[in-house]
Write a protein that holds these residues in place. Sequence first.
Motif, short mmCIF file in Angstrom:
data_model
loop_
_atom_site.label_atom_id
_atom_site.label_comp_id
_atom_site.label_asym_id
_atom_site.label_seq_id
_atom_site.Cartn_x
_atom_site.Cartn_y
_atom_site.Cartn_z
N GLU A 212 0.83 -1.21 0.00
CA GLU A 212 0.00 0.00 0.00
C GLU A 212 0.86 1.26 0.00
O GLU A 212 0.48 2.28 -0.57
CB GLU A 212 -0.93 0.00 1.22
N THR A 213 2.02 1.19 0.63
CA THR A 213 2.93 2.34 0.63
C THR A 213 3.29 2.75 -0.79
O THR A 213 3.26 3.94 -1.14
CB THR A 213 4.20 2.01 1.42
N SER A 214 3.64 1.79 -1.61
CA SER A 214 4.00 2.08 -3.00
C SER A 214 2.82 2.62 -3.80
O SER A 214 2.98 3.54 -4.59
CB SER A 214 4.55 0.82 -3.67
N VAL A 215 1.65 2.05 -3.56
CA VAL A 215 0.44 2.52 -4.25
C VAL A 215 0.17 3.99 -3.90
O VAL A 215 -0.09 4.82 -4.78
CB VAL A 215 -0.77 1.65 -3.87
N GLN A 216 0.24 4.31 -2.63
CA GLN A 216 -0.04 5.67 -2.18
C GLN A 216 1.00 6.67 -2.68
O GLN A 216 0.66 7.78 -3.09
CB GLN A 216 -0.12 5.69 -0.65
N LEU A 217 2.26 6.27 -2.65
CA LEU A 217 3.31 7.20 -3.08
C LEU A 217 3.26 7.47 -4.57
O LEU A 217 3.46 8.61 -5.00
CB LEU A 217 4.69 6.66 -2.69
N LYS A 218 2.95 6.46 -5.36
CA LYS A 218 2.84 6.73 -6.79
C LYS A 218 1.67 7.66 -7.08
O LYS A 218 1.78 8.59 -7.90
CB LYS A 218 2.69 5.43 -7.59
N ALA A 219 0.56 7.43 -6.40
CA ALA A 219 -0.61 8.30 -6.59
C ALA A 219 -0.30 9.73 -6.16
O ALA A 219 -0.81 10.69 -6.75
CB ALA A 219 -1.79 7.75 -5.80
N ALA A 220 0.55 9.88 -5.15
CA ALA A 220 0.86 11.21 -4.62
C ALA A 220 1.72 12.04 -5.57
O ALA A 220 1.81 13.26 -5.41
CB ALA A 220 1.58 11.07 -3.27
N LEU A 221 2.33 11.40 -6.56
CA LEU A 221 3.19 12.15 -7.48
C LEU A 221 2.42 13.18 -8.29
O LEU A 221 2.99 14.15 -8.77
CB LEU A 221 3.90 11.18 -8.43
N SER A 222 1.13 12.96 -8.46
CA SER A 222 0.33 13.90 -9.24
C SER A 222 -0.17 15.07 -8.42
O SER A 222 -0.75 16.01 -8.95
CB SER A 222 -0.86 13.18 -9.87
N ALA A 223 0.04 15.03 -7.11
CA ALA A 223 -0.41 16.10 -6.22
C ALA A 223 0.63 17.21 -6.14
O ALA A 223 1.79 17.03 -6.54
CB ALA A 223 -0.68 15.53 -4.83
N PRO A 224 0.27 18.38 -5.62
CA PRO A 224 1.26 19.43 -5.38
C PRO A 224 2.38 18.91 -4.48
O PRO A 224 2.16 18.08 -3.61
CB PRO A 224 0.46 20.54 -4.69
N ILE A 225 3.58 19.40 -4.68
CA ILE A 225 4.74 18.91 -3.95
C ILE A 225 4.57 19.07 -2.44
O ILE A 225 5.05 18.26 -1.65
CB ILE A 225 6.02 19.64 -4.44
N GLU A 226 3.81 20.09 -2.03
CA GLU A 226 3.61 20.31 -0.60
C GLU A 226 2.75 19.22 0.04
O GLU A 226 2.80 19.01 1.24
CB GLU A 226 2.95 21.68 -0.35
N ALA A 227 1.96 18.54 -0.77
CA ALA A 227 1.13 17.46 -0.23
C ALA A 227 1.99 16.25 0.13
O ALA A 227 1.73 15.57 1.13
CB ALA A 227 0.06 17.06 -1.25
N LEU A 228 3.01 15.99 -0.66
CA LEU A 228 3.91 14.88 -0.39
C LEU A 228 4.91 15.23 0.70
O LEU A 228 5.30 14.38 1.50
CB LEU A 228 4.65 14.49 -1.68
N TYR A 229 5.30 16.50 0.73
CA TYR A 229 6.26 16.97 1.73
C TYR A 229 5.65 18.16 2.48
O TYR A 229 5.92 19.32 2.15
CB TYR A 229 7.57 17.39 1.06
N PRO A 230 4.82 17.91 3.47
CA PRO A 230 4.12 18.97 4.19
C PRO A 230 5.06 19.98 4.87
O PRO A 230 4.65 21.10 5.16
CB PRO A 230 3.25 18.23 5.20
N GLN A 231 6.29 19.56 5.11
CA GLN A 231 7.23 20.49 5.75
C GLN A 231 7.58 21.66 4.83
O GLN A 231 8.15 22.65 5.28
CB GLN A 231 8.53 19.75 6.16
N LEU A 232 7.22 21.55 3.56
CA LEU A 232 7.48 22.65 2.61
C LEU A 232 6.32 23.64 2.55
O LEU A 232 6.45 24.71 1.94
CB LEU A 232 7.72 22.08 1.22
N ALA A 233 5.19 23.29 3.14
CA ALA A 233 4.02 24.17 3.08
C ALA A 233 4.30 25.46 3.82
O ALA A 233 4.91 25.48 4.90
CB ALA A 233 2.82 23.46 3.68
N LYS A 234 3.84 26.56 3.24
CA LYS A 234 4.04 27.86 3.86
C LYS A 234 3.09 28.01 5.04
O LYS A 234 1.90 27.61 4.95
CB LYS A 234 3.79 28.99 2.85
N PRO A 235 3.56 28.56 6.15
CA PRO A 235 2.67 28.73 7.29
C PRO A 235 1.57 29.73 7.00
O PRO A 235 1.74 30.65 6.19
CB PRO A 235 3.61 29.25 8.38
N LEU A 236 0.42 29.53 7.61
CA LEU A 236 -0.68 30.45 7.42
C LEU A 236 -0.32 31.80 8.02
O LEU A 236 0.23 31.89 9.12
CB LEU A 236 -1.94 29.90 8.09
N SER A 237 -0.66 32.86 7.31
CA SER A 237 -0.34 34.21 7.80
C SER A 237 -1.43 34.69 8.76
O SER A 237 -2.54 34.18 8.76
CB SER A 237 -0.20 35.16 6.63
#
Length: 237
Positions: A212-237
């Motif tokens: 399931e890990t592989s299934v989820q990660l491949k599907a996540a490639l089509s999402a914005p990069i911040e969805a896969l790496y939440p640490q990159l998301a900009k904090p809310l102002s």
Amino acid sequence: MTSLHGAVVLVTGANGGIGTQFVQEALARGAAKVYATARSPRTWADPRVVPLVLDVTDPGSIRAAVDAASDVTVLINNAGASPSTPGILSHTDEEIRENVETNFLGPLFLARAFAPVLSAKEDAALIDIHSAMSWFAVGGIYSATKAALWSATNSLRLELAPAGVHVVGVHVGWVDTAMAAHSSDPKLDPAVLVSKVFDATEAGEYEVLADETSVQLKAALSAPIEALYPQLAKPLS
């Protein structure tokens, strides 16, 4: 489609947990011969198993393996290395080169060396073991090398298709082997992984998402990069 019955199989990294399972399952499916390769090959009880010295980072060793195993019909690039810690910037030149040579250049050069052998056979196959980390960069240099192998496998698939060589790429998260002993996360049984790989190969499939890990990660490639790496998301102002 490639059948394991009557096949001549070469497995790299055959001493490890996944490699050993590949050897055993190939025999169970009727392989005529299995070359079980490693830098220091072990002995095997089954006479159909041929221990063979192979260091995938050594060009001379690769050439010797091709000469010794010119009857191979299924090549399994399973051997791999993993650093003890994640990251790229924290690793030494030697650690980075070891991972690049073992996880990327070794499988690529071995595939190139055996390409004429496989192309001359009917129903031949090349199986590359990637990782779920091919699509998730938290593994640092390990992720980078597995991503590179994934890309190379796609290229090999296109180049070898006209010769009738079937190329299978395998993605999987943690597998219950010594390499994953440090992790408490869920792990896939090596027997389950190998069964899925051979089932897919015999069915003519190109890609194996083994968990399931592989299934989820491949599907996540089509999402914005911040969805896969939440640490990159900009904090809310």
